[in-house]
Motif scaffolding. Sequence first.
Motif, PDB file in Angstrom:
ATOM      1  N   ASP A  86      30.896  36.269 129.026  1.00 20.02           N
ATOM      2  CA  ASP A  86      30.957  37.672 128.801  1.00 20.02           C
ATOM      3  C   ASP A  86      30.772  38.011 127.656  1.00 20.02           C
ATOM      4  O   ASP A  86      31.444  38.481 126.695  1.00 20.02           O
ATOM      5  CB  ASP A  86      32.577  38.036 129.266  1.00 20.02           C
ATOM      6  N   TRP A 146      25.911  43.231 121.290  1.00 18.29           N
ATOM      7  CA  TRP A 146      27.094  42.872 120.341  1.00 18.29           C
ATOM      8  C   TRP A 146      27.045  41.734 119.411  1.00 18.29           C
ATOM      9  O   TRP A 146      27.593  42.006 118.316  1.00 18.29           O
ATOM     10  CB  TRP A 146      28.246  42.296 121.579  1.00 18.29           C
ATOM     11  N   THR A 180      27.089  39.815 114.154  1.00 22.56           N
ATOM     12  CA  THR A 180      26.424  38.512 113.622  1.00 22.56           C
ATOM     13  C   THR A 180      25.404  38.570 113.123  1.00 22.56           C
ATOM     14  O   THR A 180      24.947  37.670 111.829  1.00 22.56           O
ATOM     15  CB  THR A 180      26.617  37.573 114.467  1.00 22.56           C
ATOM     16  N   CYS A 217      30.880  23.881 106.174  1.00 26.86           N
ATOM     17  CA  CYS A 217      29.551  24.708 105.837  1.00 26.86           C
ATOM     18  C   CYS A 217      29.337  25.020 104.237  1.00 26.86           C
ATOM     19  O   CYS A 217      28.111  25.408 103.730  1.00 26.86           O
ATOM     20  CB  CYS A 217      29.829  26.349 106.152  1.00 26.86           C
ATOM     21  N   LEU A 229      27.957  31.494 117.891  1.00 25.43           N
ATOM     22  CA  LEU A 229      27.801  31.516 116.425  1.00 25.43           C
ATOM     23  C   LEU A 229      26.749  30.492 115.981  1.00 25.43           C
ATOM     24  O   LEU A 229      26.259  30.567 114.688  1.00 25.43           O
ATOM     25  CB  LEU A 229      28.904  31.517 115.821  1.00 25.43           C
ATOM     26  N   PHE A 230      26.920  29.362 116.654  1.00 29.52           N
ATOM     27  CA  PHE A 230      26.388  28.068 116.007  1.00 29.52           C
ATOM     28  C   PHE A 230      25.160  27.648 116.747  1.00 29.52           C
ATOM     29  O   PHE A 230      24.713  27.965 117.735  1.00 29.52           O
ATOM     30  CB  PHE A 230      27.479  26.927 116.166  1.00 29.52           C
ATOM     31  N   GLN A 261      38.445  28.613 116.084  1.00 27.63           N
ATOM     32  CA  GLN A 261      38.530  29.606 114.502  1.00 27.63           C
ATOM     33  C   GLN A 261      39.140  30.972 114.884  1.00 27.63           C
ATOM     34  O   GLN A 261      39.243  31.435 116.245  1.00 27.63           O
ATOM     35  CB  GLN A 261      36.958  29.793 114.620  1.00 27.63           C
ATOM     36  N   VAL A 297      38.696  34.116 108.715  1.00 31.18           N
ATOM     37  CA  VAL A 297      37.588  33.263 108.071  1.00 31.18           C
ATOM     38  C   VAL A 297      36.584  34.420 107.554  1.00 31.18           C
ATOM     39  O   VAL A 297      36.221  34.244 106.335  1.00 31.18           O
ATOM     40  CB  VAL A 297      36.889  32.594 109.163  1.00 31.18           C
ATOM     41  N   HIS A 351      25.107  30.695 102.457  1.00 23.94           N
ATOM     42  CA  HIS A 351      25.264  30.043 103.675  1.00 23.94           C
ATOM     43  C   HIS A 351      25.163  31.173 104.742  1.00 23.94           C
ATOM     44  O   HIS A 351      25.627  32.319 104.683  1.00 23.94           O
ATOM     45  CB  HIS A 351      26.620  29.351 103.793  1.00 23.94           C
ATOM     46  N   ASN A 371      27.244  34.767 109.044  1.00 22.91           N
ATOM     47  CA  ASN A 371      27.303  36.009 109.695  1.00 22.91           C
ATOM     48  C   ASN A 371      26.600  36.976 108.775  1.00 22.91           C
ATOM     49  O   ASN A 371      26.648  36.993 107.712  1.00 22.91           O
ATOM     50  CB  ASN A 371      28.909  36.534 109.780  1.00 22.91           C
ATOM     51  N   ARG A 374      26.919  40.066 108.389  1.00 22.29           N
ATOM     52  CA  ARG A 374      27.548  41.205 107.576  1.00 22.29           C
ATOM     53  C   ARG A 374      28.385  40.425 106.648  1.00 22.29           C
ATOM     54  O   ARG A 374      28.660  41.132 105.566  1.00 22.29           O
ATOM     55  CB  ARG A 374      28.613  41.678 108.727  1.00 22.29           C
ATOM     56  N   ILE A 375      28.758  39.239 106.641  1.00 20.08           N
ATOM     57  CA  ILE A 375      29.422  38.528 105.434  1.00 20.08           C
ATOM     58  C   ILE A 375      28.620  38.507 104.197  1.00 20.08           C
ATOM     59  O   ILE A 375      28.759  38.928 103.334  1.00 20.08           O
ATOM     60  CB  ILE A 375      29.613  36.881 105.564  1.00 20.08           C
ATOM     61  N   VAL A 385      30.794  29.352 101.834  1.00 20.54           N
ATOM     62  CA  VAL A 385      32.302  29.259 102.181  1.00 20.54           C
ATOM     63  C   VAL A 385      32.350  28.468 103.364  1.00 20.54           C
ATOM     64  O   VAL A 385      31.787  28.878 104.371  1.00 20.54           O
ATOM     65  CB  VAL A 385      33.190  30.542 102.260  1.00 20.54           C
TER      66      VAL A 385
END
Length: 329
Positions: free
Chosen positions: A28, A33, A38, A113, A157-158, A217, A222, A254, A257, A259-260, A314
């Motif tokens: 879902d 999104w 991400t 990572c 994510l991966f 996670q 994180v 790395h 994301n 936004r990170i 990180v």
Amino acid sequence: MVIAKISSVGCWVPPKLLTNQDLEKIVDTNDAWIEERTGIKQRHIASPEVATSDMAYEAAKICLVNRGIKATEIEAIILCTVTPDMMFPSTACLVQDKLGAKGAWGFDLVAACSGFVYGLSTAAQLIRAGCHQKVLVIGSDKMSSIINYQDRNTCILFGDGAGAFLIEAGTEEDGGFLGFHNEIDGSGGDFLKMPAGGSRMPATAETVAQNLHYVHQEGQQVFKYAVRKMYEVTRDLLEKNGLTAADVKLFVPHQANRRIITAVAERLGMPLERVVINIDQYGNTTAATIPLATRDAIEDGRLKKGDLVVFASVGAGFTIGATLWRWSY
Ligand code: COA
């Protein structure tokens, strides 16, 4: 002092794509999104018969061909991964054999990572100490092998992939390794882990039924930690070397994301034109993100001999690292 320089880069990703639209059919979620939260649009996913060592081997082969040397010239292999083919023998041994790197030694480096960044600082020390002339650092992860594709918090994510750098002894004119700042912080271990399959919780029918062999996670914890610490280690490394963000030609973080990355760049005062972001294409490939981002920057003409470049990460553990190089070719 012997200089350690990066003399070649090689990467490999499996051809099969898993797009956000594909994921919409599995869990879902929705494309908007995933992209907004991400920055990821697609990931490469290895087929069942392809293991971490196979991807590592392909990346290493390209790296050696790009430098024009034989595998027998490699003296050590540092294989960074959290998805080894098996617990032992090490994936470094499997890749050494496949490559025909006769006479080399090596080991697996488990730092999630931050694996590749730790691998780079370790290889640089082996070269600087005069132990070796040529060390291969490989980051390879088949993350799809430890992801629960019913968990929308993690499966978006991966991705899978591999990349390799050849680290060689060089001279002052070559530029090369300038410094590193690595830390670990085990107090954050529970926020990102694969709980079962080790000596604490060996594999049983129950651990499998409870999905304990997958990535678990706490994303927000994180996220916050990654932004703060990637900024701090990069800032500290630059300060130690008498530099500021303005001196850095390329920041290669790395890719966990988007936004990170943008939050870290903002704190550092680093304009996004000098930051490599390719998470849209690959997702988080764990130990392979930094070589993949570097390869893409080279192909885009963004990295030239003499440029100052920082690699930073990180990862689970927590593991944190940054390393500073003057690009050598
Ligand atoms: N699709 C749609 N909605 C989703 C979703 C998905 N794939 N995953 C979570 N959501 C929902 C949540 O259920 C939550 O809904 P609620 O408000 O009704 O409870 C909402 O979206 C917000 O969830 P939240 O977890 O707060 O989202 P977030 O903005 O923190 O983003 C991550 C989640 C995982 C993308 C983000 O935390 C992250 O990237 N963390 C770091 C991950 C990382 O870097 N890992 C590797 C380290 S090397």
